[in-house]
Design a protein around this motif. Structure first.
Motif, PDB file in Angstrom:
ATOM      1  N   ILE A  45      -2.403  13.851   4.905  1.00 36.74           N
ATOM      2  CA  ILE A  45      -3.658  13.157   5.197  1.00 36.74           C
ATOM      3  C   ILE A  45      -3.385  12.021   6.176  1.00 36.74           C
ATOM      4  O   ILE A  45      -2.317  11.401   6.163  1.00 36.74           O
ATOM      5  N   SER A  46      -4.342  11.726   7.020  1.00 37.56           N
ATOM      6  CA  SER A  46      -4.207  10.704   8.052  1.00 37.56           C
ATOM      7  C   SER A  46      -3.726   9.372   7.462  1.00 37.56           C
ATOM      8  O   SER A  46      -4.319   8.856   6.511  1.00 37.56           O
ATOM      9  N   PRO A  47      -2.647   8.778   7.998  1.00 38.50           N
ATOM     10  CA  PRO A  47      -2.126   7.511   7.473  1.00 38.50           C
ATOM     11  C   PRO A  47      -3.161   6.391   7.401  1.00 38.50           C
ATOM     12  O   PRO A  47      -3.187   5.660   6.401  1.00 38.50           O
ATOM     13  N   PRO A  48      -4.026   6.192   8.412  1.00 41.66           N
ATOM     14  CA  PRO A  48      -5.026   5.130   8.263  1.00 41.66           C
ATOM     15  C   PRO A  48      -5.941   5.341   7.061  1.00 41.66           C
ATOM     16  O   PRO A  48      -6.307   4.375   6.379  1.00 41.66           O
ATOM     17  N   LEU A  49      -6.310   6.593   6.798  1.00 44.14           N
ATOM     18  CA  LEU A  49      -7.148   6.874   5.638  1.00 44.14           C
ATOM     19  C   LEU A  49      -6.392   6.583   4.347  1.00 44.14           C
ATOM     20  O   LEU A  49      -6.950   6.011   3.394  1.00 44.14           O
ATOM     21  N   VAL A  50      -5.122   6.965   4.301  1.00 41.85           N
ATOM     22  CA  VAL A  50      -4.310   6.692   3.103  1.00 41.85           C
ATOM     23  C   VAL A  50      -4.209   5.188   2.868  1.00 41.85           C
ATOM     24  O   VAL A  50      -4.350   4.710   1.736  1.00 41.85           O
ATOM     25  N   VAL A  51      -3.966   4.442   3.926  1.00 48.74           N
ATOM     26  CA  VAL A  51      -3.867   2.982   3.796  1.00 48.74           C
ATOM     27  C   VAL A  51      -5.179   2.401   3.288  1.00 48.74           C
ATOM     28  O   VAL A  51      -5.193   1.526   2.403  1.00 48.74           O
ATOM     29  N   ALA A  52      -6.292   2.891   3.797  1.00 43.72           N
ATOM     30  CA  ALA A  52      -7.604   2.396   3.353  1.00 43.72           C
ATOM     31  C   ALA A  52      -7.816   2.679   1.872  1.00 43.72           C
ATOM     32  O   ALA A  52      -8.318   1.820   1.129  1.00 43.72           O
ATOM     33  N   LEU A  53      -7.439   3.873   1.447  1.00 46.80           N
ATOM     34  CA  LEU A  53      -7.593   4.221   0.038  1.00 46.80           C
ATOM     35  C   LEU A  53      -6.638   3.415  -0.848  1.00 46.80           C
ATOM     36  O   LEU A  53      -6.998   3.025  -1.962  1.00 46.80           O
ATOM     37  N   VAL A  54      -5.427   3.156  -0.354  1.00 45.34           N
ATOM     38  CA  VAL A  54      -4.464   2.345  -1.111  1.00 45.34           C
ATOM     39  C   VAL A  54      -5.016   0.943  -1.358  1.00 45.34           C
ATOM     40  O   VAL A  54      -4.811   0.349  -2.426  1.00 45.34           O
ATOM     41  N   LEU A  55      -5.735   0.415  -0.376  1.00 44.66           N
ATOM     42  CA  LEU A  55      -6.259  -0.950  -0.486  1.00 44.66           C
ATOM     43  C   LEU A  55      -7.550  -1.043  -1.284  1.00 44.66           C
ATOM     44  O   LEU A  55      -8.033  -2.155  -1.547  1.00 44.66           O
ATOM     45  N   THR A  56      -8.109   0.105  -1.662  1.00 41.77           N
ATOM     46  CA  THR A  56      -9.391   0.069  -2.372  1.00 41.77           C
ATOM     47  C   THR A  56      -9.317   0.639  -3.790  1.00 41.77           C
ATOM     48  O   THR A  56      -9.618  -0.065  -4.757  1.00 41.77           O
TER      49      THR A  56
END
Length: 505
Positions: A45-56
């Protein structure tokens, strides 16, 4: 202002600095949720999306847990420090950090962690003539692989730090179940030394077979094994901590210290650490569901907790189920050892608890049923199901036995308790003694595929850790492939090298 009579000094006792139980619980749940989100990165999965989900999502889960639990219970910093020290010592003794010998299971485990740290995500293997993906309970490895990267030392110490944090949180929250230092010390010692009477079973096996293994004495029952808690930490910490987590959240709910939503949310979140722990929790989840439906003791936060936890863990369930039918399994008819196994592993602890009116009888009956039936089923080519699915039930049995020990008044009851705990502690003592006889585990050089047929243990079918890429229900395009060519030697020296040989080098 009221005056103080002469000769009297007002002494104010300051309460020790403590951390709220709900803060510790929220942190643990967030860490398990983090692993589930990081899995998306392993799947491409796209790293920016993973980072966004990690932060939420992990933060959202932690906030809901924190708001759902009462704030009047705290764990002192002294208790947390003791838990940290105990967790660190146990994990180092188990071989983490590569300071002391590690059991043969770490041959595979080291390779999994190395592959995840050294290759870009997602990666694949060329195995059995086709592209295959790593499909295993990788929850314990994701954070250490990210932080450790290509450095072997970095991965080793990141794993030790990560697991120390998880185990510290578990032990600290477990302390909240017991009041007073005496009760907490009894509980800690009982839990850590808890095991069936393997020493008796091993003596019987030696008498009948003429020889036996005194390094790992839980082999005595052959097809049957309920692992000691020290064994779980040394051999399979990911299964142990997952099972103890669901046991803890269940007891917190049962003691009215946490909502039912916490227990319900913890079950799917730990699947990426141990699917067997999820299976072992199902009988207790069914009981809890009946209780809350009958009493109506649930609210909107419980539903929200379940929904957010399910959203976090859904990819993990899809990932773990890919091509899982190839693992196999089925019923195991009991053999002549089954009755003796239950007699030595379960009954000495269960029978006193069933006679104790202060013990939660319903929980002990479910525990008794679970531990009686689990040896009669298998998943895969070994007895892993009974060893790992039983972790929650064995934890509940150990904690109930510790609670009863703190209430014992008659000397004959105390002597019986000490006798059983002492006999059971031989299992863990044998594991620890082996550590100081053998050298620290050697640095690995091969990938998971290279180690597979060179491991000193039994090489199970590839389906236990791999799945064909086209068996995944969603498309995964690997950006890296693990090298097919492997070094001639996977380790610089034999894994079971005597310590004196190491010291002479």
């Amino acid at each position: 202002m009221t005056s103080i009579p002469a000769g009297i000094v007002r002494v104010e006792h300051e309460r020790p600095v403590s951390v709220p139980l709900r803060t510790l619980t929220a942190a643990l749940i967030a860490l398990f949720a983090l692993d589930n989100i990081l899995l998306l990165g392993l799947l491409g999965i796209s790293p920016p999306l993973v980072v966004a989900l990690v932060l939420t999502l992990p933060v959202a889960l932690a906030c809901i847990v924190w708001k759902s639990m009462p704030g009047d219970c705290g764990i002192s910093l002294r208790t947390i420090f003791v838990c940290f020290a105990v967790a660190t010592i146990l994990l180092i003794l188990g071989g983490e950090g590569r300071l002391i010998f590690a059991t043969a299971d770490w041959q595979i485990r080291d390779a999994v962690l190395a592959d995840m740290g050294m290759h870009r995500w997602p990666f694949d293997y060329w195995l059995d003539g086709k592209s295959q993906l790593l499909r295993a309970p990788v929850g314990m490895y994701l954070v250490p692989a990210l932080f450790g990267g290509i450095s072997q030392v970095g991965r080793d110490w990141a794993l030790l730090a990560h697991n120390t944090l998880i185990l510290t949180l578990l032990l600290a929250q477990g302390a909240a179940l017991f009041e007073g230092q005496r009760a907490r010390w009894i509980a800690l010692i009982t839990f850590l030394t808890f095991s069936g009477l393997d020493v008796v079973g091993n003596l019987i096996h030696q008498w009948m077979a003429g020889e036996t293994d005194w390094d790992h004495i839980e082999y005595w029952a052959q097809n049957y094994q309920y692992s000691a808690h020290i064994t779980q930490i040394f051999w399979v910490p990911q299964h142990g901590m997952a099972g103890w987590s669901v046991a803890l959240t269940f007891l917190l709910w049962r003691r009215k210290m946490a909502p039912i939503g916490l227990f319900a949310a913890s079950i799917p979140l730990v699947a990426l650490w141990s699917p067997f722990a999820v299976l072992g929790a199902l009988p207790f989840a069914a009981f809890a569901s009946i209780c809350v439906v009958r009493t109506g003791a649930w609210g909107w936060r419980d539903v929200l907790l379940c929904l957010v936890a399910s959203a976090c863990s859904l990819p993990a369930f899809i990932y773990l189920s890919a091509d899982a039918a190839t693992v196999g399994g089925g019923p195991l008819p009991p053999d002549g050892t089954y009755g003796l196994f239950l007699l030595l592993e379960v009954m000495p602890f269960l029978l006193p608890l069933l006679r104790d009116r202060a013990t939660d009888r319903a929980i002990m009956l479910i525990t008794a049923g679970s531990l009686s039936l689990m040896p009669l089923w298998s998943i895969g080519s070994s007895n892993d199901f009974q060893m790992r699915a039983s972790i929650m039930a064995l934890a509940l049995l150990a904690l109930a036995y510790a609670d009863r020990a703190g209430r014992l008044e008659r000397w004959n009851d105390k002597i019986w308790f000490l006798a059983l705990i002492s006999l059971g502690s031989v299992t863990g003592a044998a594991e620890i003694a082996r550590d100081f006889r053998l050298s620290p585990s050697p640095t690995p050089h091969c990938s998971l595929v290279g180690v597979w047929n060179r491991q000193t243990g039994t090489a199970v079918p590839h389906a236990s850790y791999f799945a064909a890429r086209d068996a995944m229900p969603f498309r995964i395009d690997p950006v890296a492939r693990v090298a097919e060519t492997q070094p001639t030697r996977c380790w610089d020296r034999p894994w079971f090298s005597p310590r004196r040989d190491r010291e002479q080098q």
